[in-house]
Design a protein around this motif. Structure first.
Motif, PDB file in Angstrom:
ATOM      1  N   HIS A  25       4.908  12.653 -14.572  1.00 19.36           N
ATOM      2  CA  HIS A  25       3.759  13.344 -13.964  1.00 19.36           C
ATOM      3  C   HIS A  25       4.211  14.210 -12.801  1.00 19.36           C
ATOM      4  CE1 HIS A  25       1.894   9.701 -15.698  1.00 19.36           C
ATOM      5  NE2 HIS A  25       0.862  10.490 -15.909  1.00 19.36           N
ATOM      6  N   THR A  26       3.367  15.190 -12.475  1.00 19.43           N
ATOM      7  CA  THR A  26       3.548  15.943 -11.241  1.00 19.43           C
ATOM      8  C   THR A  26       2.938  15.115 -10.108  1.00 19.43           C
ATOM      9  OG1 THR A  26       1.419  17.056 -11.448  1.00 19.43           O
ATOM     10  CG2 THR A  26       3.337  18.149 -12.468  1.00 19.43           C
ATOM     11  N   SER A  28       0.318  15.732  -8.655  1.00 15.49           N
ATOM     12  CA  SER A  28      -1.139  15.678  -8.875  1.00 15.49           C
ATOM     13  C   SER A  28      -1.484  14.932 -10.171  1.00 15.49           C
ATOM     14  CB  SER A  28      -1.724  17.091  -8.896  1.00 15.49           C
ATOM     15  OG  SER A  28      -1.126  17.843  -9.930  1.00 15.49           O
ATOM     16  N   GLN A  30      -0.492  15.304 -13.229  1.00 18.26           N
ATOM     17  CA  GLN A  30      -0.533  16.032 -14.492  1.00 18.26           C
ATOM     18  C   GLN A  30       0.669  15.589 -15.324  1.00 18.26           C
ATOM     19  OE1 GLN A  30      -3.781  17.297 -14.288  1.00 18.26           O
ATOM     20  NE2 GLN A  30      -2.824  18.779 -15.641  1.00 18.26           N
ATOM     21  N   ASN A  82      -3.003  13.063 -22.946  1.00 15.31           N
ATOM     22  CA  ASN A  82      -1.882  13.349 -22.053  1.00 15.31           C
ATOM     23  C   ASN A  82      -0.823  14.235 -22.724  1.00 15.31           C
ATOM     24  OD1 ASN A  82      -1.173  11.199 -23.696  1.00 15.31           O
ATOM     25  ND2 ASN A  82      -0.163  10.047 -22.085  1.00 15.31           N
ATOM     26  N   SER A  85      -2.954  18.078 -22.970  1.00 10.28           N
ATOM     27  CA  SER A  85      -2.995  18.772 -21.682  1.00 10.28           C
ATOM     28  C   SER A  85      -1.694  19.530 -21.386  1.00 10.28           C
ATOM     29  CB  SER A  85      -3.283  17.787 -20.551  1.00 10.28           C
ATOM     30  OG  SER A  85      -2.205  16.891 -20.379  1.00 10.28           O
ATOM     31  N   GLN A  86      -0.643  19.276 -22.165  1.00 12.46           N
ATOM     32  CA  GLN A  86       0.653  19.936 -21.942  1.00 12.46           C
ATOM     33  C   GLN A  86       0.918  21.091 -22.911  1.00 12.46           C
ATOM     34  OE1 GLN A  86       4.050  17.225 -21.031  1.00 12.46           O
ATOM     35  NE2 GLN A  86       2.582  15.609 -21.579  1.00 12.46           N
TER      36      GLN A  86
END
Length: 172
Positions: A25-26, A28, A30, A82, A85-86
């Motif tokens: 994840h980042t 935030s 993400q 998940n 979203s990428q």
């Protein structure tokens, strides 16, 4: 000497990279593991094959197979959130790396890849398909078309197809 043309099966690579490692994840939160590993793979591919051409084949919309058979791929699980979203991030990465993205309405990536492999198999290009899609093994022709497994980092030749499926490539 033949030039090399790498043809990446976009969603095949994205899924394989997504599941290759635990989720990242980042700050935030993400998820980025698919983006990270696709970027890492593209970097490695470019460094190892600086003279090669590279394209990405992808599906767009509904395929003709879905019109012919409503249950086509109905048994497949929905793409995890998940990962979905990428997807835009991975395709942005392809564009930023100046990788041509090839798609055609009504056709899946494997059909596009097979068409390119067949069209150029006796040309001045060495075709390398980056996919784990078993259907693409029918196009393997030593010295002309090979499949590259990005996870195992192994080229599949005619003898590998015969060993794996017990039939020659033209019978896959």
């Amino acid at each position: 000497m033949k030039k090399t043309l790498f043809i990446i099966d976009a969603y095949n690579l994205i899924y394989r990279m997504f599941y290759a490692i635990p989720e990242m994840h980042t700050r935030s939160w993400q998820p980025v593991n698919a983006i990270f590993w696709v970027a890492k793979f593209l970097k490695w591919l470019a460094e190892e094959n600086p003279e090669a051409a590279l394209v990405v084949a992808t599906d767009v919309g509904k395929s003709f197979r879905q019109d012919m058979y409503v249950e086509y791929k109905a048994q497949r699980d929905r793409m995890p959130d998940n990962l979905s979203s990428q997807i835009d991030g991975v395709f942005d990465l392809f564009r930023l790396a100046s990788v041509d993205i090839i798609s055609m309405e009504w056709y899946e990536a494997d059909g596009i890849i097979g068409s390119i492999a067949h069209q150029y198999e006796n040309n001045s290009y060495q075709i390398v398909i980056i996919s784990s899609d078993k259907d693409l093994c029918q196009f393997v022709r030593d010295g002309h078309v090979h499949i590259y497994d990005a996870m195992k980092r192994k080229f599949m030749k005619e003898s590998d197809v015969l060993e794996k499926f017990w039939v020659p490539t033209h019978q896959v």
